[in-house]
Design a protein around this motif. Structure first.
Motif, PDB file in Angstrom:
ATOM      1  N   LEU A  73      20.231  32.906  45.622  1.00  0.00           N
ATOM      2  CA  LEU A  73      21.157  33.667  44.781  1.00  0.00           C
ATOM      3  C   LEU A  73      22.071  32.689  44.043  1.00  0.00           C
ATOM      4  N   GLN A  74      22.165  32.851  42.727  1.00  0.00           N
ATOM      5  CA  GLN A  74      23.006  31.961  41.938  1.00  0.00           C
ATOM      6  C   GLN A  74      24.471  32.088  42.349  1.00  0.00           C
ATOM      7  N   PRO A  75      25.210  30.987  42.425  1.00  0.00           N
ATOM      8  CA  PRO A  75      26.614  31.036  42.824  1.00  0.00           C
ATOM      9  C   PRO A  75      27.447  31.994  41.971  1.00  0.00           C
ATOM     10  N   GLY A  76      27.211  32.004  40.658  1.00  0.00           N
ATOM     11  CA  GLY A  76      27.979  32.889  39.790  1.00  0.00           C
ATOM     12  C   GLY A  76      27.729  34.351  40.097  1.00  0.00           C
ATOM     13  N   ILE A  77      26.464  34.723  40.327  1.00  0.00           N
ATOM     14  CA  ILE A  77      26.130  36.105  40.666  1.00  0.00           C
ATOM     15  C   ILE A  77      26.685  36.446  42.047  1.00  0.00           C
ATOM     16  N   ALA A  78      26.655  35.494  42.976  1.00  0.00           N
ATOM     17  CA  ALA A  78      27.207  35.721  44.309  1.00  0.00           C
ATOM     18  C   ALA A  78      28.697  36.024  44.222  1.00  0.00           C
ATOM     19  N   ALA A  79      29.414  35.278  43.376  1.00  0.00           N
ATOM     20  CA  ALA A  79      30.845  35.506  43.215  1.00  0.00           C
ATOM     21  C   ALA A  79      31.120  36.899  42.663  1.00  0.00           C
ATOM     22  N   LEU A  80      30.271  37.357  41.741  1.00  0.00           N
ATOM     23  CA  LEU A  80      30.424  38.702  41.186  1.00  0.00           C
ATOM     24  C   LEU A  80      30.149  39.769  42.226  1.00  0.00           C
ATOM     25  N   LEU A 107      30.221  39.653  45.371  1.00  0.00           N
ATOM     26  CA  LEU A 107      31.170  39.664  46.476  1.00  0.00           C
ATOM     27  C   LEU A 107      32.403  40.509  46.156  1.00  0.00           C
ATOM     28  N   GLN A 108      32.698  40.681  44.850  1.00  0.00           N
ATOM     29  CA  GLN A 108      33.833  41.507  44.470  1.00  0.00           C
ATOM     30  C   GLN A 108      33.608  42.982  44.798  1.00  0.00           C
ATOM     31  N   ALA A 109      32.397  43.324  45.196  1.00  0.00           N
ATOM     32  CA  ALA A 109      32.129  44.690  45.648  1.00  0.00           C
ATOM     33  C   ALA A 109      32.950  45.019  46.884  1.00  0.00           C
ATOM     34  N   GLN A 110      33.527  44.005  47.504  1.00  0.00           N
ATOM     35  CA  GLN A 110      34.348  44.245  48.682  1.00  0.00           C
ATOM     36  C   GLN A 110      35.530  45.147  48.365  1.00  0.00           C
ATOM     37  N   VAL A 111      36.046  45.072  47.138  1.00  0.00           N
ATOM     38  CA  VAL A 111      37.163  45.942  46.756  1.00  0.00           C
ATOM     39  C   VAL A 111      36.711  47.394  46.777  1.00  0.00           C
ATOM     40  N   VAL A 112      35.566  47.660  46.150  1.00  0.00           N
ATOM     41  CA  VAL A 112      35.010  49.001  46.110  1.00  0.00           C
ATOM     42  C   VAL A 112      34.682  49.480  47.520  1.00  0.00           C
ATOM     43  N   LEU A 113      34.061  48.628  48.316  1.00  0.00           N
ATOM     44  CA  LEU A 113      33.658  48.999  49.670  1.00  0.00           C
ATOM     45  C   LEU A 113      34.857  49.179  50.589  1.00  0.00           C
ATOM     46  N   THR A 114      35.949  48.445  50.339  1.00  0.00           N
ATOM     47  CA  THR A 114      37.148  48.604  51.161  1.00  0.00           C
ATOM     48  C   THR A 114      37.730  49.994  50.999  1.00  0.00           C
ATOM     49  N   VAL A 115      37.723  50.505  49.769  1.00  0.00           N
ATOM     50  CA  VAL A 115      38.213  51.859  49.522  1.00  0.00           C
ATOM     51  C   VAL A 115      37.395  52.859  50.334  1.00  0.00           C
ATOM     52  N   GLY A 134      28.247  49.125  38.034  1.00  0.00           N
ATOM     53  CA  GLY A 134      28.099  47.702  37.734  1.00  0.00           C
ATOM     54  C   GLY A 134      27.190  46.998  38.725  1.00  0.00           C
ATOM     55  N   LEU A 135      27.343  47.335  40.009  1.00  0.00           N
ATOM     56  CA  LEU A 135      26.482  46.747  41.033  1.00  0.00           C
ATOM     57  C   LEU A 135      25.024  47.115  40.800  1.00  0.00           C
ATOM     58  N   GLY A 136      24.812  48.371  40.429  1.00  0.00           N
ATOM     59  CA  GLY A 136      23.452  48.820  40.167  1.00  0.00           C
ATOM     60  C   GLY A 136      22.822  48.069  39.007  1.00  0.00           C
ATOM     61  N   ILE A 137      23.622  47.839  37.960  1.00  0.00           N
ATOM     62  CA  ILE A 137      23.110  47.108  36.798  1.00  0.00           C
ATOM     63  C   ILE A 137      22.739  45.675  37.182  1.00  0.00           C
ATOM     64  N   VAL A 138      23.626  45.024  37.964  1.00  0.00           N
ATOM     65  CA  VAL A 138      23.349  43.646  38.382  1.00  0.00           C
ATOM     66  C   VAL A 138      22.099  43.590  39.256  1.00  0.00           C
ATOM     67  N   VAL A 185      26.418  42.055  31.782  1.00  0.00           N
ATOM     68  CA  VAL A 185      26.971  43.393  31.533  1.00  0.00           C
ATOM     69  C   VAL A 185      27.385  44.050  32.849  1.00  0.00           C
ATOM     70  N   GLY A 186      26.492  43.992  33.855  1.00  0.00           N
ATOM     71  CA  GLY A 186      26.803  44.587  35.146  1.00  0.00           C
ATOM     72  C   GLY A 186      28.015  43.943  35.792  1.00  0.00           C
ATOM     73  N   GLY A 187      28.137  42.620  35.657  1.00  0.00           N
ATOM     74  CA  GLY A 187      29.285  41.928  36.214  1.00  0.00           C
ATOM     75  C   GLY A 187      30.588  42.353  35.564  1.00  0.00           C
ATOM     76  N   LEU A 188      30.558  42.510  34.240  1.00  0.00           N
ATOM     77  CA  LEU A 188      31.762  42.956  33.531  1.00  0.00           C
ATOM     78  C   LEU A 188      32.153  44.372  33.955  1.00  0.00           C
ATOM     79  N   VAL A 189      31.155  45.238  34.121  1.00  0.00           N
ATOM     80  CA  VAL A 189      31.426  46.612  34.561  1.00  0.00           C
ATOM     81  C   VAL A 189      31.999  46.605  35.979  1.00  0.00           C
ATOM     82  N   LEU A 190      31.429  45.772  36.850  1.00  0.00           N
ATOM     83  CA  LEU A 190      31.920  45.678  38.225  1.00  0.00           C
ATOM     84  C   LEU A 190      33.365  45.200  38.268  1.00  0.00           C
ATOM     85  N   VAL A 191      33.672  44.132  37.539  1.00  0.00           N
ATOM     86  CA  VAL A 191      35.032  43.608  37.520  1.00  0.00           C
ATOM     87  C   VAL A 191      35.998  44.646  36.947  1.00  0.00           C
ATOM     88  N   GLY A 192      35.540  45.403  35.940  1.00  0.00           N
ATOM     89  CA  GLY A 192      36.365  46.473  35.394  1.00  0.00           C
ATOM     90  C   GLY A 192      36.673  47.526  36.447  1.00  0.00           C
TER      91      GLY A 192
END
Length: 313
Positions: free
Chosen positions: A83-90, A92-100, A125-129, A272-279
Motif C-alpha cells: 500500500l502506497q504511503p500516501g494512500i495509507a495516510a488517507l 487512516l483518516q477513516a478513524q474519524v468516521v469510524l470513531t463516530v 470517499g473511502l468507497g471511491i478510494v 478524488v476519493g481522498g479529497l471526499v474523505l478528507v472533506g
C-alpha cells in the motif's frame, strides 16, 4: 494563532505526514511487526522523563493495545504488502468516521447532523478510494489499513471514556502516548514470532542497518515525542479549533512526499476519493472543534477521533 504558532502547527503536520514515507523507506528487509516492536521500545524509554497519565492501568493498556499495537501493526503490515504511503495516510483518516460510529455503539453518543453528514461523505470517499485503487494497492493491504483505522477509533473511544488524563498541561496527551507504549513491544514481538517467524526476525536483526535506525529515530523521536510535545504546547496557548484542523495537512504531505521521493502518484479516483474523505472528516469534526474550546485535546481520536485526533503514525 500567531504566525509562529501557525508555522509550528504546519511543522507538526509535515512531520506526521512525511512519517508514512519514512516508515516505507526504513522497513525494507525488516518484518513489519518486528519493526513496530522496535519503534515502541524506543518510545517507551521516555517513561523515564514523562510522568504517568492520570488514568487507570486498564485505560493505559486499552490505549496501548488498540491505538498503538493494533493500529500500527496493521498499518505497517499494509505498507509492507504494497500500500502506497500516501494512500495509507488517507485511508487512516477513516478513524474519524469510524470513531463516530464506535462511540455511538459503545458510549450511546448519538451523532449530530454534521457528524452524520461527515460520516456519509467520508464513507463515499473511502468507497471511491477502495474501488478506484491502482494495481499497486492490493485489496488485502487496503482492508488492513482500514482495520488499522478501526483499531485507532476504538482506542479513541477508550480515551474518550477515560476523560482528562494529563498529569500537567505541559505534557497533555503525550503522557498517555508514552506510557501506553509500554504495552506494545512484547506483544508485537510475540506476534512477529508467530506470524513472521523466528527466521524472519533473525534476518531483520541482521538487516537492521542505518536506514531502519534513522526511520525508527524519526518515527519514535521526531513524530511521537517531538511532534506531540509541540502539539500539546500549541493546544495549551490556542483554541483547539485553531490547532486541530492543521492535522488534515498530514495526508497531503504524505501523498506529495510519496509522489516526489518514491514516484508514487495516486490515480484520479484515489485523488478524488481522498479529497471526499478528507472533506467528510472535516465536516464530522467541525462540531467538536467548536465545543472543545481552549482546553480541548485532539484525541484522536489522533489519532484522530470524533475530534480529529493526531497520530504519530
Amino acid at each position: 494563532m500567531t504566525r509562529r504558532d501557525m508555522l509550528l502547527a504546519a511543522l507538526v503536520a509535515t512531520l506526521w505526514g512525511f512519517n508514512f514515507v519514512v516508515i516505507d523507506w526504513g522497513m525494507a528487509g525488516i518484518p513489519p511487526l518486528f519493526f513496530v516492536a522496535v519503534r515502541f521500545a524506543v518510545v517507551a524509554l521516555a517513561v523515564v522523563v514523562v510522568p504517568r497519565p492520570l488514568a487507570s492501568w486498564k485505560t493505559v493498556v486499552g490505549i496501548g493495545l488498540f491505538m498503538s499495537l493494533g493500529q500500527f501493526a496493521l498499518l505497517y503490515t499494509s505498507i509492507a504488502l504494497g500500500l502506497q504511503p500516501g494512500i495509507a495516510a488517507l485511508l487512516l483518516q477513516a478513524q474519524v468516521v469510524l470513531t463516530v460510529v464506535v462511540a455511538a455503539l459503545a458510549l450511546r453518543e448519538r451523532p449530530n447532523r454534521m457528524q452524520t453528514i461527515g460520516v456519509l461523505i467520508g464513507t463515499v470517499g473511502l468507497g471511491i478510494v477502495a474501488l478506484g485503487r491502482g494495481g499497486d494497492a492490493p485489496a488485502l493491504a487496503v482492508v488492513l489499513c482500514l482495520l488499522a483505522a478501526l483499531s485507532w477509533a476504538i482506542g479513541n473511544v477508550i480515551s474518550r471514556r477515560a476523560g482528562p488524563v494529563a498529569p500537567t498541561k505541559r505534557f497533555g496527551a503525550l503522557s498517555l502516548t508514552v506510557w501506553s507504549s509500554l504495552v506494545v513491544p512484547l506483544p508485537a514481538l510475540a506476534l512477529s514470532a508467530m506470524i513472521e517467524g523466528p527466521q524472519a526476525i533473525a534476518a531483520g536483526i541482521e538487516a537492521f542497518g542505518w536506514r531502519p535506525i534513522v526511520s525508527t529515530l524519526y518515527t519514535a523521536g521526531l513524530c511521537t515525542l517531538v511532534g506531540y510535545a509541540i502539539f500539546n504546547a500549541l493546544l495549551a496557548r490556542n483554541r483547539s479549533a485553531s490547532v486541530v484542523p492543521w492535522v488534515l495537512l498530514a495526508p497531503v504531505v504524505a501523498m506529495a512526499s510519496a509522489a516526489l521521493l518514491l514516484g508514487q502518484v495516486p490515480n484520479l479516483w484515489e485523488t478524488v476519493g481522498g479529497l471526499v474523505l478528507v472533506g467528510g472528516v472535516f465536516i464530522a469534526n467541525a462540531p467538536a472543534r467548536r465545543r472543545a474550546g481552549r482546553s480541548g485535546r485532539p484525541d484522536p481520536a489522533a489519532s484522530v477521533p470524533a475530534p480529529v485526533s493526531t497520530s504519530s503514525a
